[in-house]
Design a protein around this motif. Sequence first.
Motif, PDB file in Angstrom:
ATOM      1  N   GLN A  98      45.730  16.750  27.313  1.00 53.19           N
ATOM      2  CA  GLN A  98      44.888  17.380  28.110  1.00 53.19           C
ATOM      3  C   GLN A  98      45.756  18.582  28.968  1.00 53.19           C
ATOM      4  O   GLN A  98      46.886  18.100  29.638  1.00 53.19           O
ATOM      5  N   TRP A  99      45.228  20.073  28.910  1.00 51.51           N
ATOM      6  CA  TRP A  99      45.805  21.005  29.618  1.00 51.51           C
ATOM      7  C   TRP A  99      45.089  21.236  31.055  1.00 51.51           C
ATOM      8  O   TRP A  99      43.919  21.391  31.023  1.00 51.51           O
ATOM      9  N   MET A 100      45.814  21.593  31.968  1.00 49.07           N
ATOM     10  CA  MET A 100      45.154  21.944  33.265  1.00 49.07           C
ATOM     11  C   MET A 100      45.919  23.386  33.490  1.00 49.07           C
ATOM     12  O   MET A 100      47.049  23.560  33.157  1.00 49.07           O
ATOM     13  N   THR A 101      45.218  24.188  34.154  1.00 46.67           N
ATOM     14  CA  THR A 101      45.526  25.677  34.555  1.00 46.67           C
ATOM     15  C   THR A 101      45.548  25.748  35.951  1.00 46.67           C
ATOM     16  O   THR A 101      44.328  25.355  36.438  1.00 46.67           O
ATOM     17  N   GLY A 102      46.649  26.007  36.915  1.00 44.61           N
ATOM     18  CA  GLY A 102      46.678  26.198  38.076  1.00 44.61           C
ATOM     19  C   GLY A 102      45.957  27.777  38.424  1.00 44.61           C
ATOM     20  O   GLY A 102      45.817  28.721  37.760  1.00 44.61           O
ATOM     21  N   ALA A 103      45.796  27.961  39.928  1.00 41.21           N
ATOM     22  CA  ALA A 103      45.343  29.151  40.126  1.00 41.21           C
ATOM     23  C   ALA A 103      46.303  30.254  39.981  1.00 41.21           C
ATOM     24  O   ALA A 103      46.036  31.524  39.792  1.00 41.21           O
ATOM     25  N   ASP A 104      47.357  30.154  39.815  1.00 39.42           N
ATOM     26  CA  ASP A 104      48.629  30.950  39.580  1.00 39.42           C
ATOM     27  C   ASP A 104      48.868  31.055  38.115  1.00 39.42           C
ATOM     28  O   ASP A 104      49.610  32.003  37.615  1.00 39.42           O
ATOM     29  N   GLY A 105      48.091  30.562  37.259  1.00 43.12           N
ATOM     30  CA  GLY A 105      47.911  30.656  35.788  1.00 43.12           C
ATOM     31  C   GLY A 105      49.166  29.715  35.027  1.00 43.12           C
ATOM     32  O   GLY A 105      49.271  29.801  33.839  1.00 43.12           O
ATOM     33  N   LYS A 106      49.712  28.930  35.776  1.00 37.77           N
ATOM     34  CA  LYS A 106      50.797  28.145  35.301  1.00 37.77           C
ATOM     35  C   LYS A 106      50.052  26.845  34.545  1.00 37.77           C
ATOM     36  O   LYS A 106      49.145  26.295  35.110  1.00 37.77           O
ATOM     37  N   LYS A 107      50.561  26.224  33.660  1.00 34.31           N
ATOM     38  CA  LYS A 107      50.021  25.362  32.809  1.00 34.31           C
ATOM     39  C   LYS A 107      50.791  23.957  33.178  1.00 34.31           C
ATOM     40  O   LYS A 107      51.956  23.791  33.297  1.00 34.31           O
ATOM     41  N   THR A 108      50.017  22.902  32.992  1.00 37.22           N
ATOM     42  CA  THR A 108      50.322  21.629  33.075  1.00 37.22           C
ATOM     43  C   THR A 108      49.514  20.622  32.072  1.00 37.22           C
ATOM     44  O   THR A 108      48.514  20.808  31.657  1.00 37.22           O
ATOM     45  N   PHE A 109      50.560  19.824  31.405  1.00 36.28           N
ATOM     46  CA  PHE A 109      50.013  19.195  30.320  1.00 36.28           C
ATOM     47  C   PHE A 109      50.101  17.625  30.293  1.00 36.28           C
ATOM     48  O   PHE A 109      51.186  17.085  30.959  1.00 36.28           O
ATOM     49  N   PHE A 110      49.060  16.924  30.066  1.00 38.03           N
ATOM     50  CA  PHE A 110      49.237  15.422  30.157  1.00 38.03           C
ATOM     51  C   PHE A 110      48.927  14.848  28.747  1.00 38.03           C
ATOM     52  O   PHE A 110      48.120  15.314  28.083  1.00 38.03           O
ATOM     53  N   LEU A 111      49.778  13.953  28.382  1.00 40.26           N
ATOM     54  CA  LEU A 111      50.064  13.259  26.996  1.00 40.26           C
ATOM     55  C   LEU A 111      50.064  11.697  26.994  1.00 40.26           C
ATOM     56  O   LEU A 111      50.684  11.384  28.018  1.00 40.26           O
ATOM     57  N   GLY A 112      49.188  11.170  26.335  1.00 41.88           N
ATOM     58  CA  GLY A 112      49.249   9.674  26.278  1.00 41.88           C
ATOM     59  C   GLY A 112      48.174   9.156  25.813  1.00 41.88           C
ATOM     60  O   GLY A 112      47.562   9.622  24.846  1.00 41.88           O
ATOM     61  N   PHE A 113      47.854   8.008  26.306  1.00 39.93           N
ATOM     62  CA  PHE A 113      46.534   7.224  25.964  1.00 39.93           C
ATOM     63  C   PHE A 113      46.062   6.398  27.143  1.00 39.93           C
ATOM     64  O   PHE A 113      46.557   6.114  28.070  1.00 39.93           O
ATOM     65  N   VAL A 114      44.836   6.148  26.937  1.00 37.41           N
ATOM     66  CA  VAL A 114      43.933   5.227  27.707  1.00 37.41           C
ATOM     67  C   VAL A 114      43.031   4.346  26.937  1.00 37.41           C
ATOM     68  O   VAL A 114      42.222   5.152  26.240  1.00 37.41           O
ATOM     69  N   GLN A 115      43.128   3.122  27.265  1.00 35.41           N
ATOM     70  CA  GLN A 115      42.127   2.293  26.821  1.00 35.41           C
ATOM     71  C   GLN A 115      41.277   1.075  27.751  1.00 35.41           C
ATOM     72  O   GLN A 115      41.958   0.969  28.682  1.00 35.41           O
ATOM     73  N   VAL A 116      40.104   1.027  27.309  1.00 40.49           N
ATOM     74  CA  VAL A 116      39.341  -0.271  28.154  1.00 40.49           C
ATOM     75  C   VAL A 116      39.468  -1.531  27.280  1.00 40.49           C
ATOM     76  O   VAL A 116      39.323  -1.510  26.122  1.00 40.49           O
ATOM     77  N   ILE A 117      39.980  -2.502  27.884  1.00 39.30           N
ATOM     78  CA  ILE A 117      40.275  -3.695  27.247  1.00 39.30           C
ATOM     79  C   ILE A 117      39.073  -4.949  27.827  1.00 39.30           C
ATOM     80  O   ILE A 117      38.586  -4.620  28.751  1.00 39.30           O
TER      81      ILE A 117
END
Length: 242
Positions: free
Chosen positions: A117-136
């Motif tokens: 998942q990528w997010m963009t700040g109001a200043d145009g800078k990018k933040t990236f989240f990488l991984g996994f999530v599961q319901v057990i």
Amino acid sequence: MTAWRIAIGAVAATLALPAAAADWAVPPGCSGFLTVQSKECRVSNHYRCSNDSPDRQWQADFDVDGLMLLTQTDAEARQWRIVDPRKGTDLSLDPMSSAIPKLSDLLRYNPDTALEQWMTGADGKKTFFLGFVQVIDEAVVIDGIALQRTVFNISKSVGDTRVVSGERGFGFVHPEWRLMFAGAGERFEGDMSNYKPHDGSPVDFVFADEPGFLSTRPIHDCEMMVSSAEILGSTNSLRDLP
């Protein structure tokens, strides 16, 4: 980060987001429906706004210093917006995000739960989240509320994909409320070899007819917490010593 509290956000004036924690109240046109008192001295207020899409809801998190985070999610528990008033960051979901698990799929124990998942700040800078999530398939009851466990491992990168933080562990989800909650795990800031344990699990669920609803004062694990105002006051007192 909490259990899949992935950041997203861009503040819009029409949502009347609060500017100061000390004066916080549910914004005009919005209605609160849940307050959660959690471990690690945090309280969260959940609300919906008439100007939003019907499937959207907000979460306002507070610690001893007041408002610390605002997050908007949808009915699939995907985070669309996040505002950090202390850091001055304002992130929104980026269309280039390639994999954002839906809660409906997670609740079917779908093994394909990769998160990119990528997010963009109001200043145009990018933040990236990488991984996994599961319901057990494990039920848990907290304060009389039935929840299911989640497991996750997520890292955060900025700009040139330099990893700046990460968290792994267990959390909780309420399928009907379409909400995820923090749990126990470990996280790092900066140094990937230095994970530190934490437990931000919910303790009390407070509803509209109960004392403490929409409170901004956390009550659990706050004994050792010192607000920035108290630190500043102590520093000023030391300066006055002969």
